[in-house]
Design a protein around this motif. Structure first.
Motif, PDB file in Angstrom:
ATOM      1  N   ARG A 180      51.476 -85.636  46.189  1.00 50.62           N
ATOM      2  CA  ARG A 180      51.938 -84.591  47.100  1.00 50.62           C
ATOM      3  C   ARG A 180      53.025 -83.793  46.396  1.00 50.62           C
ATOM      4  O   ARG A 180      54.021 -84.350  45.947  1.00 50.62           O
ATOM      5  CB  ARG A 180      52.466 -85.202  48.393  1.00 50.62           C
ATOM      6  N   ILE A 181      52.818 -82.466  46.298  1.00 48.89           N
ATOM      7  CA  ILE A 181      53.757 -81.594  45.600  1.00 48.89           C
ATOM      8  C   ILE A 181      54.093 -80.408  46.494  1.00 48.89           C
ATOM      9  O   ILE A 181      53.192 -79.621  46.845  1.00 48.89           O
ATOM     10  CB  ILE A 181      53.185 -81.061  44.266  1.00 48.89           C
ATOM     11  N   SER A 182      55.348 -80.296  46.877  1.00 50.50           N
ATOM     12  CA  SER A 182      55.818 -79.142  47.660  1.00 50.50           C
ATOM     13  C   SER A 182      54.917 -78.877  48.863  1.00 50.50           C
ATOM     14  O   SER A 182      54.543 -77.734  49.151  1.00 50.50           O
ATOM     15  CB  SER A 182      55.879 -77.901  46.757  1.00 50.50           C
ATOM     16  N   GLY A 183      54.553 -79.941  49.566  1.00 55.11           N
ATOM     17  CA  GLY A 183      53.727 -79.796  50.762  1.00 55.11           C
ATOM     18  C   GLY A 183      52.235 -79.750  50.503  1.00 55.11           C
ATOM     19  O   GLY A 183      51.447 -79.667  51.447  1.00 55.11           O
ATOM     20  N   HIS A 184      51.808 -79.803  49.243  1.00 57.04           N
ATOM     21  CA  HIS A 184      50.384 -79.757  48.894  1.00 57.04           C
ATOM     22  C   HIS A 184      49.895 -81.159  48.504  1.00 57.04           C
ATOM     23  O   HIS A 184      50.537 -81.842  47.694  1.00 57.04           O
ATOM     24  CB  HIS A 184      50.135 -78.813  47.717  1.00 57.04           C
ATOM     25  N   ASP A 185      48.768 -81.571  49.062  1.00 54.79           N
ATOM     26  CA  ASP A 185      48.110 -82.801  48.631  1.00 54.79           C
ATOM     27  C   ASP A 185      47.103 -82.433  47.548  1.00 54.79           C
ATOM     28  O   ASP A 185      46.200 -81.617  47.784  1.00 54.79           O
ATOM     29  CB  ASP A 185      47.382 -83.474  49.802  1.00 54.79           C
ATOM     30  N   VAL A 186      47.254 -83.022  46.359  1.00 56.13           N
ATOM     31  CA  VAL A 186      46.448 -82.617  45.220  1.00 56.13           C
ATOM     32  C   VAL A 186      45.800 -83.838  44.572  1.00 56.13           C
ATOM     33  O   VAL A 186      46.479 -84.834  44.299  1.00 56.13           O
ATOM     34  CB  VAL A 186      47.306 -81.875  44.161  1.00 56.13           C
ATOM     35  N   ALA A 187      44.500 -83.743  44.326  1.00 57.24           N
ATOM     36  CA  ALA A 187      43.807 -84.794  43.580  1.00 57.24           C
ATOM     37  C   ALA A 187      44.129 -84.658  42.097  1.00 57.24           C
ATOM     38  O   ALA A 187      44.268 -83.558  41.574  1.00 57.24           O
ATOM     39  CB  ALA A 187      42.298 -84.682  43.796  1.00 57.24           C
ATOM     40  N   VAL A 188      44.256 -85.800  41.420  1.00 56.88           N
ATOM     41  CA  VAL A 188      44.560 -85.809  39.988  1.00 56.88           C
ATOM     42  C   VAL A 188      43.261 -86.082  39.231  1.00 56.88           C
ATOM     43  O   VAL A 188      42.771 -87.207  39.190  1.00 56.88           O
ATOM     44  CB  VAL A 188      45.623 -86.862  39.636  1.00 56.88           C
ATOM     45  N   ARG A 189      42.706 -85.021  38.608  1.00 57.38           N
ATOM     46  CA  ARG A 189      41.454 -85.158  37.859  1.00 57.38           C
ATOM     47  C   ARG A 189      41.620 -84.803  36.389  1.00 57.38           C
ATOM     48  O   ARG A 189      40.738 -85.063  35.579  1.00 57.38           O
ATOM     49  CB  ARG A 189      40.361 -84.282  38.490  1.00 57.38           C
ATOM     50  N   LEU A 190      42.741 -84.187  36.044  1.00 58.82           N
ATOM     51  CA  LEU A 190      42.936 -83.807  34.644  1.00 58.82           C
ATOM     52  C   LEU A 190      43.188 -85.036  33.779  1.00 58.82           C
ATOM     53  O   LEU A 190      43.397 -86.147  34.283  1.00 58.82           O
ATOM     54  CB  LEU A 190      44.056 -82.781  34.497  1.00 58.82           C
ATOM     55  N   THR A 191      43.183 -84.841  32.485  1.00 66.98           N
ATOM     56  CA  THR A 191      43.464 -85.917  31.536  1.00 66.98           C
ATOM     57  C   THR A 191      44.975 -86.039  31.372  1.00 66.98           C
ATOM     58  O   THR A 191      45.666 -85.050  31.120  1.00 66.98           O
ATOM     59  CB  THR A 191      42.818 -85.618  30.174  1.00 66.98           C
ATOM     60  N   VAL A 192      45.496 -87.244  31.530  1.00 61.98           N
ATOM     61  CA  VAL A 192      46.929 -87.505  31.392  1.00 61.98           C
ATOM     62  C   VAL A 192      47.170 -88.228  30.071  1.00 61.98           C
ATOM     63  O   VAL A 192      46.570 -89.271  29.803  1.00 61.98           O
ATOM     64  CB  VAL A 192      47.465 -88.348  32.561  1.00 61.98           C
ATOM     65  N   ARG A 193      48.041 -87.670  29.267  1.00 60.70           N
ATOM     66  CA  ARG A 193      48.354 -88.232  27.958  1.00 60.70           C
ATOM     67  C   ARG A 193      49.876 -88.369  27.810  1.00 60.70           C
ATOM     68  O   ARG A 193      50.650 -87.697  28.487  1.00 60.70           O
ATOM     69  CB  ARG A 193      47.812 -87.342  26.838  1.00 60.70           C
ATOM     70  N   GLN A 194      50.281 -89.241  26.906  1.00 65.43           N
ATOM     71  CA  GLN A 194      51.704 -89.422  26.632  1.00 65.43           C
ATOM     72  C   GLN A 194      51.928 -89.508  25.130  1.00 65.43           C
ATOM     73  O   GLN A 194      51.196 -90.204  24.423  1.00 65.43           O
ATOM     74  CB  GLN A 194      52.237 -90.694  27.299  1.00 65.43           C
ATOM     75  N   LEU A 195      52.933 -88.787  24.660  1.00 64.14           N
ATOM     76  CA  LEU A 195      53.332 -88.811  23.259  1.00 64.14           C
ATOM     77  C   LEU A 195      54.805 -89.185  23.232  1.00 64.14           C
ATOM     78  O   LEU A 195      55.664 -88.397  23.633  1.00 64.14           O
ATOM     79  CB  LEU A 195      53.092 -87.439  22.625  1.00 64.14           C
TER      80      LEU A 195
END
Length: 520
Positions: A379-394
């Motif tokens: 939930r971001i600023s009142g928006h419910d958003v599905a997470v479908r992108l690729t998440v990476r960490q460096l």
């Protein structure tokens, strides 16, 4: 007279650095930082200070990051009027950081007060105003490294390079022969832009950060780090969508830009559209450009003016980026808790072709940590958003020393005849580092939030008071994180109950539970 240290922040957490020294009746602060992280922890920013600001005679800042400096305007508004000592570079950076923090504080309060869902609630007051930031800036007293000064009567101090960011320092305090050393945030050896940390040895008490006390990184030179960045950027661009990089405006963004410019110039990356969507980062980058001749590993004084870089100023320009695909967007904040990165996340989280690359520490309770830990909906600023992108960490861009670097820095301070206090770390990092250093130091302590310790020369410190009774609640995820997780999945979870009657029964039970807890 008794000398004491009180831990008002960065104790059991990596944020809110603030240590109060009472040295024979003369009071000063080392750092006065914002708490950043979970909503529960951030409530401390609006609480009355746990000391009387008018009685504080001076402040010494280790560096400009807001979790070490960001409550200065509020301290001034509460009655502090003494000198604030720091390096010249820190003073120059604070000219931008404190004004920006005040502007954001005022805008956030105004925005929240306009929200329809808050129309029946008391108005939110800004943490402090721009006028408070301006008054704080008039109190800055720049001091060069390795130049002794007198912050309060009977006390001498000296700043040593901490190697963390531009202008960062460790603080040596000498009071009647008792030496205290505050590490500040320590940078890794071999970092770009800043020289390696250094500090004196033969100390009575050391107060040392522990951010990565449980994590060792592979030693990398700048070219190896750039190789890894090139691989991440290449893979992200192959997916076809945008590459979002949440980045701290100070130091992290400049390191990243330096590496991207080098990779493009060497033909390792094709020309790309790289948008720096943070007015603060843009202003800070100009400061770095002015100091380019003094920065490590910067061969081209105009590197931050690379033709691939597009500095985004206005909100309208930022919003226009939502029409792009295949762009690299660097935006604040680094932990996704505010700033323009949030509307880019709203636009891109549900896109399977986009990529989110974390290059900085994600504290417990932050949106960045929630996404990094694998949340499929947020939930971001009142928006419910599905997470479908690729998440990476460096993890190669950390401005903090890793476990091995911290151990080496601590051992180089020996002999330490009193206590080694481990601060600025979360539970696991503190425990791991304490275990690693236990054989080298006669006394190792991990103070809790709100504790006060008595300091004497050449003897272990003695705890006299604290901690806060609500420490465990403050340092956890916070109930707001649990609420957001429940709310963002509630409709879907109810929808999975096939029988409408059972679905209504479930809603009725939820209401009954809430009503039961609301009763006194």
């Amino acid at each position: 007279m008794t000398s004491t240290i009180a831990f008002h922040g960065a104790a059991g957490t990596v944020t809110g650095s603030c240590y109060e020294l009472d040295l024979g009746g003369r009071r000063l602060l080392i750092d006065c930082g914002l708490f950043q992280g979970s909503r529960s922890l951030e409530t401390l920013n609006a609480e009355p200070f746990p000391f009387t600001p008018r009685r504080i005679e001076a402040v010494i800042l280790t560096h400009a990051h807001l979790d070490h400096s960001g409550l200065l305007p509020r301290l001034v508004a509460a009655g502090f009027h003494g000198a604030v000592h720091c390096t010249p570079e820190t003073a120059e950076l604070l000219e931008h950081l404190l004004r920006d923090a005040a502007r954001i504080s005022e805008q956030d309060a105004e925005r929240r007060n306009r929200r329809r869902d808050r129309a029946d609630e008391p108005p939110v007051e800004p943490l402090y105003a721009i006028d408070d930031a301006e008054r704080a800036l008039t109190l800055l007293r720049p001091v060069a490294l390795r130049t002794p000064f007198v912050p309060v009567e009977g006390v001498t101090a000296e700043l040593w390079n901490a190697g963390h960011i531009l202008g960062s320092s460790s603080v040596l305090i000498n009071h009647r022969g008792m030496k205290l050393l505050f590490s500040g945030d320590l940078g890794p050896d071999g970092a770009t832009l800043v020289a390696d940390p250094e500090a004196p040895s033969g100390i009575d008490h050391v107060i040392m950060e522990s951010t990565y006390g449980d994590r060792a990184r592979d030693p990398l030179d700048p070219d190896q780090r750039r190789d890894r960045l090139a691989a991440e950027v290449t893979a992200a661009r192959a997916r076809g969508g945008n590459l979002l990089i949440p980045s701290f405006a100070l130091e992290r963004t400049q390191e990243l830009l330096l590496d991207l410019a080098v990779l493009i110039n060497r033909g390792r990356l094709p020309q790309a559209q790289i948008f720096i969507d943070s007015p603060l980062a843009t202003r800070i980058t100009r400061v770095f450009a002015r100091h380019a001749a003094r920065l490590d590993d910067v061969e081209d004084a105009h590197v931050f003016e690379h033709p691939a870089f597009h500095y985004v100023e206005t909100v309208e320009q930022s919003r226009a980026l939502e029409r792009l695909s295949g762009a690299i967007i660097i935006a604040g904040s680094g932990m996704c808790e505010g700033g323009r990165i949030r509307h880019h996340l709203i636009d891109n989280l549900a896109r399977s072709d986009s990529t989110l690359l974390f290059i900085g520490y994600q504290a417990t309770g932050t949106l960045g940590r929630t996404i990094l830990d694998g949340a499929r909906r947020v939930r971001i600023s009142g928006h419910d958003v599905a997470v479908r992108l690729t998440v990476r960490q460096l993890d190669d861009y950390s401005a903090h020393a890793d476990r091995n670097g911290l151990i080496a820095w601590a051992r180089a301070r020996l002999p330490v005849t009193g206590t080694l206090f481990l601060t600025h770390g979360e539970k696991d990092a503190l425990a791991a580092l304490a275990g690693a250093l236990g054989a080298d130091f006669a006394d190792v302590a991990t103070p809790a939030l709100g504790e006060t310790w008595v300091l004497t020369p050449a003897s272990p410190a003695v705890r006299r008071g604290g901690p806060r009774a609500d420490t465990a609640e403050l340092l956890g995820r916070g109930w707001q994180n649990d609420y957001a997780e429940l709310a963002v999945n509630l409709r879907r979870d109810l929808g999975r109950i096939a029988d409408p009657a059972r679905r209504r029964a479930a809603i009725a039970e939820l209401r009954a539970v809430l009503d039961a807890y609301r009763r006194p």
